[in-house]
Design a protein around this motif. Structure first.
Motif, PDB file in Angstrom:
ATOM      1  N   ARG A 104       0.828  -1.209   0.000  1.00 40.66           N
ATOM      2  CA  ARG A 104       0.000   0.000   0.000  1.00 40.66           C
ATOM      3  C   ARG A 104       0.861   1.257   0.000  1.00 40.66           C
ATOM      4  N   HIS A 105       2.007   1.198   0.653  1.00 43.28           N
ATOM      5  CA  HIS A 105       2.945   2.322   0.669  1.00 43.28           C
ATOM      6  C   HIS A 105       3.379   2.666  -0.765  1.00 43.28           C
TER       7      HIS A 105
ATOM      8  N   GLU B  21       0.398   4.199  -2.702  1.00 43.74           N
ATOM      9  CA  GLU B  21       0.170   5.603  -2.356  1.00 43.74           C
ATOM     10  C   GLU B  21       1.212   6.508  -2.998  1.00 43.74           C
TER      11      GLU B  21
END
Length: 275
Positions: A97-98, A101
């Protein structure tokens, strides 16, 4: 494209990955899809990746330093201090997810999908072995006795032999042989998967492994598997009786009367109805 497979057994874990990536017929490269994290006596973890190479490389880099908030008064959770493989998988999902994003919008503007899938498995401390498949959203599922293996990438060619052979009780060496046959079947049918291969075999409760090898076209065992599997498949195929169409005696007729399913109806003129 790629092909990675991992198997969870009572006896241990088996991981196998190819190393081919391609962005067109004239842009074929070799990149390893496997990485092993090991602290002998404490934890053994193996990560396999497929999908967009830039995304998977970024995830692997960030995973080294990714942290989740720990319980009050405790240190942040990383893959190196996680108390369970579930928590380590949560850290991996956070790393995915990092990257999303950070790069998701830019990739979307460039017309590139955020495409990454991973297999993550191993053992930490006294906890039992666990195996997870991680998706592009950072969520994951866990292998069970009913589904003891995961595949990512070009999975369809190598799945039939896994379905027929692998159970939780399969011996570790037999499972290693099976995944190599699975890979050989994939190499035979799909040019987007290629040598060399990386293989890791982990024995339950060892918390380390020396059974890690790289397999290229000159590897004697893999060459034997390739030639023997092809030869034995041909022998089995030749041992199956050909279908009889002329009414000759046979114990296994192909054409036979059945009340449930009638033979296909032929259309013989333009006025006949299809139904």
């Amino acid at each position: 494209m790629t092909y990675c497979v991992a198997v969870k057994l009572k006896a241990g874990l088996v991981f196998l990955s190819d190393s081919r990536t391609n962005a067109g017929l004239d842009q074929i490269s070799t990149f390893r899809k496997m990485i092993v994290y090991e602290k002998p006596g404490d934890r053994f973890m193996c990560l396999l990746s497929a999908g967009n190479l830039s995304i998977s490389q970024s995830v692997r880099e960030i995973l080294q330093v990714e942290q989740l908030s720990g319980d009050e008064g405790e240190a942040p959770v990383t893959i190196w201090n996680a108390k369970s493989m579930f928590d380590a998988a949560r850290v991996l999902g956070s790393a995915v997810r990092h990257v999303f994003e950070r790069d998701g919008d830019s990739l979307k503007r460039a017309g590139v999908d955020f495409n990454v899938s991973m297999i993550f498995g191993g053992q930490i401390g006294n906890e039992g072995m666990r195996l997870f498949q991680v998706y592009s959203a950072g969520n994951f599922i866990e292998a069970t006795p009913e589904t003891p293996f995961f595949q990512i990438g070009e999975s369809k060619y190598g799945k039939p032999v896994l379905d027929r052979v692998i159970t939780p009780d399969t011996p570790l060496d037999e499972a290693a042989k099976c995944v190599l046959v699975s890979m050989d079947s994939t190499l035979k049918s799909n040019l987007s998967v290629g040598l060399p291969l990386d293989m890791a075999v982990y024995e339950a409760n060892k918390l380390q492994s020396d059974k890690i090898t790289c397999i290229d076209e000159n590897n004697p065992y893999f060459r034997m598997v390739h030639s023997t599997w092809g030869q034995k498949l041909r022998e089995v195929f030749d041992s199956i009786e050909d279908p009889a169409w002329d009414g000759s005696p046979t114990n296994v007729p192909l054409i036979c009367d059945t009340a449930r399913s009638l033979p296909l109806k032929k259309i013989t003129n333009p006025k006949e109805k299809l139904i």
